[in-house]
Design a protein around this motif. Sequence first.
Motif, PDB file in Angstrom:
ATOM      1  N   PHE A   1       0.812  -1.266   0.067  1.00 34.10           N
ATOM      2  CA  PHE A   1      -0.017  -0.054   0.190  1.00 34.10           C
ATOM      3  C   PHE A   1       1.096   1.329   0.019  1.00 34.10           C
ATOM      4  N   LEU A   2       2.005   1.490   0.668  1.00 34.87           N
ATOM      5  CA  LEU A   2       2.780   2.520   0.702  1.00 34.87           C
ATOM      6  C   LEU A   2       3.447   2.511  -0.780  1.00 34.87           C
ATOM      7  N   VAL A   3       3.905   1.509  -1.276  1.00 37.22           N
ATOM      8  CA  VAL A   3       4.254   1.541  -2.768  1.00 37.22           C
ATOM      9  C   VAL A   3       3.105   2.128  -3.507  1.00 37.22           C
ATOM     10  N   PHE A   4       2.127   1.815  -3.512  1.00 42.07           N
ATOM     11  CA  PHE A   4       0.889   2.562  -4.404  1.00 42.07           C
ATOM     12  C   PHE A   4       0.878   3.891  -4.110  1.00 42.07           C
ATOM     13  N   LEU A   5       1.031   4.166  -3.102  1.00 41.45           N
ATOM     14  CA  LEU A   5       0.817   5.927  -2.748  1.00 41.45           C
ATOM     15  C   LEU A   5       2.183   6.628  -3.320  1.00 41.45           C
ATOM     16  N   LEU A   6       3.223   5.853  -3.260  1.00 40.09           N
ATOM     17  CA  LEU A   6       4.575   6.617  -3.915  1.00 40.09           C
ATOM     18  C   LEU A   6       4.647   6.455  -5.371  1.00 40.09           C
ATOM     19  N   ILE A   7       3.572   5.526  -5.938  1.00 39.72           N
ATOM     20  CA  ILE A   7       3.562   5.393  -7.216  1.00 39.72           C
ATOM     21  C   ILE A   7       2.528   6.572  -7.786  1.00 39.72           C
ATOM     22  N   GLY A   8       1.634   7.000  -7.089  1.00 36.53           N
ATOM     23  CA  GLY A   8       0.853   8.284  -7.394  1.00 36.53           C
ATOM     24  C   GLY A   8       1.504   9.458  -7.259  1.00 36.53           C
ATOM     25  N   ILE A   9       2.408   9.942  -6.181  1.00 35.10           N
ATOM     26  CA  ILE A   9       2.967  10.794  -6.235  1.00 35.10           C
ATOM     27  C   ILE A   9       4.146  11.160  -7.314  1.00 35.10           C
TER      28      ILE A   9
ATOM     29  N   VAL B   1      18.007  -1.759  -6.389  1.00 36.51           N
ATOM     30  CA  VAL B   1      18.093  -1.005  -5.015  1.00 36.51           C
ATOM     31  C   VAL B   1      16.377  -1.196  -4.721  1.00 36.51           C
ATOM     32  N   GLN B   2      16.110  -1.334  -3.547  1.00 37.83           N
ATOM     33  CA  GLN B   2      14.657  -1.762  -3.293  1.00 37.83           C
ATOM     34  C   GLN B   2      13.803  -0.726  -3.835  1.00 37.83           C
ATOM     35  N   VAL B   3      12.628  -1.473  -4.308  1.00 37.51           N
ATOM     36  CA  VAL B   3      11.436  -0.243  -5.100  1.00 37.51           C
ATOM     37  C   VAL B   3      11.147   0.941  -4.318  1.00 37.51           C
ATOM     38  N   ARG B   4      10.972   0.887  -2.896  1.00 31.95           N
ATOM     39  CA  ARG B   4      10.576   2.204  -2.314  1.00 31.95           C
ATOM     40  C   ARG B   4      11.732   3.190  -2.216  1.00 31.95           C
ATOM     41  N   PRO B   5      12.986   2.748  -1.910  1.00 32.28           N
ATOM     42  CA  PRO B   5      13.863   4.105  -1.979  1.00 32.28           C
ATOM     43  C   PRO B   5      14.136   4.359  -3.242  1.00 32.28           C
ATOM     44  N   ASN B   6      14.121   3.389  -4.268  1.00 35.59           N
ATOM     45  CA  ASN B   6      14.144   3.942  -5.741  1.00 35.59           C
ATOM     46  C   ASN B   6      13.161   4.995  -6.153  1.00 35.59           C
TER      47      ASN B   6
END
Length: 431
Positions: A63-71, A240-245
Amino acid sequence: MEIAVLLLFCCILFCCIFLGLPLLVPLGLGFLLFCAYGLWRRFSLSEVLHMAFSGIASIRTIFLVFLLIGILTGLWRGAGTIAYIISLALPLIAPAFFLFFAFLLNCLVSFLLGTAFGTAATMGVITMSLGMALGVNPAHTGAVILCGAYFGDRMSPVSTSALLITILTKTDLYRNLRNLFFFSLVPFLLACCVFFLLGVSQTGSRLGQMDLPPFGEVYHFTPLLLLPALSLIGLSLLHVQVRPNMIVSILLAALLCLFIQHMDAATLIRTMILGYEAPIPALSGILDGGGLVSMLNVTAIVCLSSSYAGIFHGTKMLTRLETLIKTFSRHTSPFAATAATALFTTMVSCNQTLAIILTEELCRPLPKSREAMALYLGNTAVVMVPLIPWSIACVFVLDSVGAPRTSILFACYLYFLPLWGLYRPDFGMHG
């Protein structure tokens, strides 16, 4: 009883789609239906809700990744990254090679955005406009857009489908992407050949003078605008992990918004939350979108769909169907059984998320490894949904660009992937 409940759910889905209701409506009704089934099986309400919550909790990290994708997608639009890539790519398109290059460009944009819907709303709209000007068969142009849009939806590091498969199978994202990449080499090259031959056989009018969208009225173009996309690709190659990327790409895009496009801080924050809004109407249909809010709908869909999986697992609702699938697998192959299951789940679920979750739940014991399961899902459930004429995955992409449903017949890349899997199911897989 189980079959009757599933058939009732299918009827609810089809009726809601026929009436044009949002997908969350039938999914919400389905949740109530499956909860009622659990109560009928003499589970308490708290037990049924616990099952549903366990299904959601199993994929909570997504879910956090979803929000990062939107931003990220909102800031890429605001920074001019998408517009700059389009402005570089469009002049390369020659009339005879239109379908070939349009396929490659839609693949590129979908890989960068990680979403078929976002690709259709940006590069897809431009592709269809150019195709109409050239006199290209709209069904061929629509097929190119459909295939290109789901190229990245299948194997982009910021694709919600790829991330969902990774969470469900408990595998490594970049290993999955590498396996999907090598597997798709043959289907991709075959699709390129088909679109090249279709393009050179066209007898439409010549391109003439085609004006680029008026990006210059909104953006200041510089090669620096490529940095958010290049960092995303480069850090992905470095595992590199997707979130920091994504956070790095977001920071770069934010800096470009502030210092290259001279966006004020309030507009930057609004773009991150609500998405980008082009200041001139001529670009609204091409560039508007993204933002944290844009991901709330898909997040809700994933929540409801994953709650189904928890109820199915807790009540053992799909046990009889799993037995049939295992029998079919013994007489054919694990990939063939997964493909057949995916065809069923895509036809009844009408959306990609639920099709992926159901297929994984039903076929989990079949492949020899979790990595193989991830590969099979990427080559069946993900790419079969857009081939179903009544699915959201098909309807949104084709309708948003104005393409006919007959485009499905020419979407060769989406057919080649599962067909290649029937012949070489583990092709290119490492580990």
